[in-house]
Every structure is written in C-alpha cells, then in structure tokens.
Motif scaffolding. Structure first.
Motif, mmCIF file in Angstrom:
data_model
loop_
_atom_site.group_PDB
_atom_site.id
_atom_site.type_symbol
_atom_site.label_atom_id
_atom_site.label_comp_id
_atom_site.label_asym_id
_atom_site.label_seq_id
_atom_site.Cartn_x
_atom_site.Cartn_y
_atom_site.Cartn_z
ATOM 1 N N GLU A 286 46.018 35.898 38.087
ATOM 2 C CA GLU A 286 44.805 36.067 38.091
ATOM 3 C C GLU A 286 44.270 35.907 37.473
ATOM 4 N N VAL A 287 42.719 35.112 37.242
ATOM 5 C CA VAL A 287 41.962 34.080 36.287
ATOM 6 C C VAL A 287 40.664 35.099 36.486
ATOM 7 N N LYS B 44 35.385 32.344 38.115
ATOM 8 C CA LYS B 44 36.160 33.139 37.995
ATOM 9 C C LYS B 44 35.771 33.767 36.583
ATOM 10 N N ALA B 45 36.552 31.775 36.291
ATOM 11 C CA ALA B 45 37.341 31.782 34.730
ATOM 12 C C ALA B 45 35.026 30.931 34.236
ATOM 13 N N GLU B 46 33.872 31.159 34.655
ATOM 14 C CA GLU B 46 32.269 31.165 34.509
ATOM 15 C C GLU B 46 31.895 32.471 34.566
ATOM 16 N N GLY B 47 32.457 33.374 35.024
ATOM 17 C CA GLY B 47 31.978 34.868 35.410
ATOM 18 C C GLY B 47 31.024 34.835 36.667
ATOM 19 N N ARG B 48 31.081 34.218 37.716
ATOM 20 C CA ARG B 48 29.936 33.791 38.584
ATOM 21 C C ARG B 48 30.776 34.645 39.886
ATOM 22 N N VAL C 222 38.797 38.640 45.950
ATOM 23 C CA VAL C 222 38.205 39.514 45.233
ATOM 24 C C VAL C 222 37.988 40.695 45.843
ATOM 25 N N ALA C 223 37.725 41.456 44.447
ATOM 26 C CA ALA C 223 38.007 43.032 45.328
ATOM 27 C C ALA C 223 36.236 43.846 46.294
ATOM 28 N N ALA C 224 36.682 44.375 46.780
ATOM 29 C CA ALA C 224 35.872 44.561 47.630
ATOM 30 C C ALA C 224 34.505 45.095 47.234
ATOM 31 N N GLY C 225 33.596 44.519 48.068
ATOM 32 C CA GLY C 225 32.047 44.286 47.354
ATOM 33 C C GLY C 225 31.605 43.550 46.475
ATOM 34 N N GLU C 226 32.877 42.904 45.679
ATOM 35 C CA GLU C 226 31.846 41.514 45.309
ATOM 36 C C GLU C 226 32.549 40.669 45.927
ATOM 37 N N GLY D 180 47.865 26.169 49.900
ATOM 38 C CA GLY D 180 48.224 26.650 50.781
ATOM 39 C C GLY D 180 46.343 27.706 50.621
ATOM 40 N N LYS D 181 46.478 28.522 51.251
ATOM 41 C CA LYS D 181 45.309 29.675 51.075
ATOM 42 C C LYS D 181 45.375 31.353 50.190
ATOM 43 N N LEU D 182 46.724 31.628 50.567
ATOM 44 C CA LEU D 182 47.149 32.555 50.381
ATOM 45 C C LEU D 182 48.311 32.313 49.261
ATOM 46 N N GLY D 183 48.755 31.119 48.098
ATOM 47 C CA GLY D 183 49.667 31.544 47.477
ATOM 48 C C GLY D 183 49.321 31.376 46.352
ATOM 49 N N GLY D 184 47.874 31.990 45.741
ATOM 50 C CA GLY D 184 47.805 31.778 44.750
ATOM 51 C C GLY D 184 48.097 30.562 43.574
ATOM 52 N N ARG D 185 47.910 29.738 44.445
ATOM 53 C CA ARG D 185 48.153 28.203 43.088
ATOM 54 C C ARG D 185 47.045 27.336 43.139
#
Length: 319
Positions: free
Chosen positions: A14-15, A46-50, A95-99, A189-194
C-alpha cells in the motif's frame, strides 16, 4: 525483429501519503537506459494525499472545468487538467469505503520529478509515464491513457512520409504515450497491486537525459477543436440557450454554414466575403429561435437584411 518487453513487479504494498515513488520504483524495478517506467495515477494520488471523503458531487464540482454530457447517473466533464473523463477521473476503487481519490495535481510535473530523481539516484535515463483509465466515446469498455509524461516522445509524426505503396501519409500521428499506457495496463492488471510497469524495447522514444519533452498534456485537444466537445443532448440545449460557446469552437467555415442552411430550409444560399446570405423560399423561414441556435452552434450571427426583405445575413462572431 522488433520486441517489446513489459515487467510488472509485485510486492509494492500500500502506498501512503508522502511516499517516495522514485525510491519505491528503484526498490522494485530493474531499470536501464531507454526504459519507460509507467506508474498508475492511483498511487501518485495516494502519495500526494489526494484522498477525499464526503459527497463525490462536491469533489466533482471542484474538479470540473465544464460539463460535456450527462447520461443517467454518469457525468462526463472536462476537468481542470483538460482531460474529458467520467466524473472528472475521481476514483472510489482500492480505497476504504466512503473515500475517493482525485487525480494528481500535476501529472506532467510529477513525471518530471520522478525522472530526475531516478537519474540522480541510479544514474539511468528512463522516461516516466503517469497512467489512468478512460472510456471511449465510440467503443465500450475502457483502456489506460497517459495523463502525465516526462522524457518521452508522446506522439510520432508520419505526415509527409510515404507508406510501402508510395501513398503519402497526411494525418498519421500515433499517440504512442497512450499506446504504451494501454500496454502497461495489460501487464499490471487491475487487481494485482502492481503500480509500476517497466517497458523495454522503445528506447527510440526516450529523450536524452535532462530533456523532459512536451509532457502528456499536449495530447488533450484544446476546447473548441474537438469535433465532439459536447454530448448530443447537451449540444442541443447549449445551442437553444446560447451557452457553452467555447465547446463549439471558432466560427465554422462559411461553406459549412451554407450547407447547414440548405439542410434546414429551401431557398438560395450565397457565400460572400465575411458573409453568408440566405434567401429562404416563401413560407420556409424557420423560427427565429432555430436560426439563433444554428448561428450559435456555427459561431455566426444572423439577422434580417435591412435592405433586402426576406433575406438573412450571417456574419462570423468576433470573440
């Protein structure tokens, strides 16, 4: 033989906000001169806090330059980066629910920074792409495109050259940055976390060290140059209300307006210097609102000729 190699390393994890993306890339990727490093916009954001919370509608309004079309729950907008995307590119996945995540603040600038940091720390000259997913107006499904780039020739130009049969190429200009972004998405891929993909085999597109190039922003058509700057329904409303003139662009050629006048009513049309004169057949004059809508869409202003009765004169709108 031409060969293209793509490598999408796993294990990045996770970044978080403040993450050093250049350091992460160097830790997980084997980079060499002439490589292209593709990075998903999601981890840049995520790294930029967006990361945002609360109603997406509020975030959408803040990210929107203008609304292009609405269809059911989907809103297509031209966002602050000049990209035309559903929901301004706001993403609520991974991202977490609601984000939700907003697009990076300056994708071209981020790509330049990462390119410079990799060169400084590892001494390798790589191009950097920031990629994101977008739909297409005429085809179902989505594909990744380049929203940021540094050190890369983002578009090749073949105009003026000839194909193998001797035919001249007029407007052939492959958006290679988008093609590379789509290839990178296939590898990751979309779900591989790469989030990182190393593309090897197109060093001819990588610029010399220190030369960042135009960035990916040049691939966005300026407002008014897009033939489909508004959705079909939105274009009708804009013409009838006299709004969103920027989406229709500069005044159309007189010949285009003349052809449109021939389509909406009988009569004679004459193209003059800086004017189009239309003499509708008796009983075929459209309502004034229709003429105003047509004039707005073509950026020509029409009014009854004060000298010749029953004649409408159109002149190009001056900004």
């Amino acid at each position: 033989m031409n060969a293209l190699y793509l490598t999408a390393p796993g294990g990045v994890g996770e970044v978080v906000e403040g993450a050093d993306l250049a350091a992460l890339a160097l830790r997980h990727c084997e980079l060499a001169d002439g490589d292209v490093l593709a990075i998903t916009s999601k981890v840049v954001s995520k790294a930029e806090g967006r990361r945002g919370t609360g109603p997406r509608e509020e975030a959408l309004a803040a990210e929107t330059q203008r609304v292009v079309a609405r269809r059911g729950p989907t809103t297509i907008v031209r966002n602050r980066l000049g990209l035309t995307m559903a929901a301004a590119g706001i993403d609520a996945s991974n991202v977490a629910a609601g984000e939700h995540l907003l697009l990076p603040l300056d994708p071209d600038g981020t790509a330049r920074t990462i390119r410079e940091q990799i060169a400084e720390r590892a001494g390798v000259n790589v191009a950097v792409l920031i990629t994101d997913t977008a739909g297409r107006a005429w085809r179902t499904g989505q594909t990744d495109i380049a929203i940021g780039a540094a050190g890369l020739l983002v578009q090749e130009e073949f105009a003026g050259r000839e194909d193998a049969y001797g035919n001249p190429l007029a407007v052939t200009a492959p958006a290679v940055a988008d093609e590379l972004a789509g290839a990178a998405e296939l590898a990751s891929g979309k779900l591989g976390g790469r989030p990182f993909v190393v593309i090897r085999g197109r060093a001819d597109l990588v610029l010399d060290a220190g030369a960042h190039g135009t960035g990916a922003g040049v691939l966005n058509r300026p407002d008014g140059e897009d033939l489909f700057g508004l959705g079909a329904r939105a274009a009708v409303v804009a013409a009838l209300t006299g709004t969103q003139a920027v989406a229709f662009g500069a005044p159309a050629p007189a010949e285009d307006l003349a052809a449109a006048l021939q389509e909406i009513g009988a009569g004679t049309v004459e193209v003059l210097p800086e004017q189009v004169r239309w003499v509708p057949a008796e009983g075929s004059m459209p309502p004034a609102a229709a003429l105003a809508a047509l004039g707005h869409a073509y950026a020509w202003h029409g009014e009854l000729d004060a000298v010749v009765g029953g004649t409408v004169l159109f002149r190009p709108v001056v900004p």
